[in-house]
Design an enzyme around this catalytic site. Structure first.
Site, PDB file in Angstrom:
ATOM      1  N   CYS A 118     -33.276 -32.567   1.267  1.00 57.30           N
ATOM      2  CA  CYS A 118     -32.193 -31.874   0.568  1.00 57.30           C
ATOM      3  C   CYS A 118     -32.308 -30.367   0.764  1.00 57.30           C
ATOM      4  O   CYS A 118     -31.307 -29.681   0.994  1.00 57.30           O
ATOM      5  CB  CYS A 118     -32.235 -32.230  -0.916  1.00 57.30           C
ATOM      6  SG  CYS A 118     -30.800 -31.667  -1.850  1.00 57.30           S
ATOM      7  N   CYS A 217     -33.384 -35.834  -9.300  1.00 59.66           N
ATOM      8  CA  CYS A 217     -32.065 -35.538  -9.867  1.00 59.66           C
ATOM      9  C   CYS A 217     -31.178 -36.777  -9.914  1.00 59.66           C
ATOM     10  O   CYS A 217     -30.429 -36.967 -10.870  1.00 59.66           O
ATOM     11  CB  CYS A 217     -31.396 -34.414  -9.083  1.00 59.66           C
ATOM     12  SG  CYS A 217     -31.039 -34.789  -7.351  1.00 59.66           S
TER      13      CYS A 217
END
Length: 383
Positions: A118, A217
């Protein structure tokens, strides 16, 4: 120039002084998640008289730190600091690069590491591109606990551990290319988390007491990692077997297991059993006594050499095979590149021979190499 505060910790004032002395134009986009770390990063740069603009990536719809709550807190912080705030819709990129990557990996029987991917594919490069194209800003700062050591001769910028060993995030940054690394600023790398909390409270930042997310997340967004996987992967029950093939139990999906796991197997045996392999082709969870889960070597692919040029000869390194694991001594031997590597732009591979046998070496996780405080590079464990 800003007058340093007698109320701030000496370490905080030292950071502001370094930011004031930073060479080049003092304009920066700060990646704001809505948490205390990125909030203080923006405040420190503002206090060092940089022209600061907040930049938040909208990664997912719904609740959670990456979603509505984070966007609201980031916007509120920018209003408090009197700086512009921009929101970039990155939901499609996040879905393609992270969600699909995780679903594919877990379905294949590996334990993927989404955070470093990410950082490379969703966050840092895209933030720099957007800031330069839309705002004419060439630097991005974030609240990561890591440090950078520029090369005065124009060579590689080195990635270093953050001074707070408990919060060091260099493990997740090993995969950043030099073209990105050289344009980043990590003000919190010289601070501890208590320093950050204390200074945020002193400044009255709205996020000073905001709790940290304790999970990935996506897990936070869905309520748990199991809930996330259940939403994307069909139920695939299968067998739990010993290394000799004997069936000792049943499972409800290999994606719910990881290498080294002992608890939650639902298997009664004469001694504790640990997961030693996930067989995606056979849809089997392979278990064994702890002694069989230990190994002395690993093959690492898609290696990114972040702080040094790719070595031609073996070298001694310290290796982290998980974020919270202690560094372990190993001999690193470069291997011939493989063109079929899943990330063709990074064909480098290596073999690690550990000084002591390791437990829970997990395909899909990162092995990150260090020389003291310097992060040399890292890659994904393949075998």
């Amino acid at each position: 120039m800003t007058t340093l505060s007698s109320q701030a910790a000496p370490a905080v004032n030292a950071v502001i002084e370094r930011l004031q002395a930073w060479p080049g134009e003092h304009r920066v986009a700060v990646g704001l998640s809505g948490g205390v770390d990125s909030s203080l990063t923006a405040a420190l740069l503002r206090d060092a008289q940089w022209q600061v603009e907040g930049l938040t990536l909208w990664l997912m719809s719904g609740k959670g730190a990456c979603c509505a709550e984070g966007l609201v807190d980031a916007a509120g912080l920018c209003e408090e600091l009197e700086i512009p705030h921009h929101v970039v819709d990155s939901r499609d990129t996040f879905q393609q690069e992270i969600v699909q990557f995780l679903v594919q990996g877990y379905g294949d029987g590996i334990t993927p590491l989404p955070c470093s991917r990410c950082n490379r594919a969703v966050k840092f490069g895209p933030m720099l591109d957007w800031a330069e194209k839309e705002r004419g800003i060439t630097r991005v700062a974030t609240g990561h606990y890591a440090r950078l050591r520029p090369n005065a001769d124009g060579g590689r910028t080195q990635l270093l551990r953050g001074l707070d060993a408990r919060k060091d995030q260099s493990y997740f940054l090993y995969d950043l290319p030099q073209a990105v690394l050289q344009r980043l600023i990590f003000p919190l790398g010289e601070l501890t988390k208590p320093d950050t909390r204390a200074e945020a409270a002193r400044l009255g930042l709205r996020t000073a007491e905001k709790p940290e997310s304790q999970d990935l997340c996506l897990a936070d967004h869905h309520g748990s990692m199991k809930a996330f996987l259940d939403a994307y992967l069909p139920e695939r029950p299968g067998e739990i077997v010993l290394t000799d093939g004997r069936v000792v139990g049943q499972h409800d999906g290999i994606e719910h297991f990881t290498i080294g796991q002992r608890k939650g197997l639902g298997v009664a045996w004469s001694e504790p059993l640990h997961v030693v392999r996930l067989d995606g082709a056979m849809n089997q969870v392979v278990v064994a006594p702890r002694a069989e889960a230990a190994r002395g070597d690993a093959v690492v692919g898609a290696v990114n050499w972040v702080s040094i040029d790719p070595p031609a000869e073996p070298l001694d390194v310290e290796v982290q095979v998980r974020y919270r694991s202690a560094p372990e001594r190993a001999r690193l031997t470069p291997l011939p590149p493989v063109e079929s590597d899943h990330q063709a732009e990074r064909p480098h591979r290596c073999r690690l021979d550990f000084a002591e046998e390791q437990f829970s070496i997990t395909p899909g996780q990162a092995a990150v190499f260090y020389d003291g405080e310097v992060c040399l590079g890292g890659g994904l464990i393949q075998a």
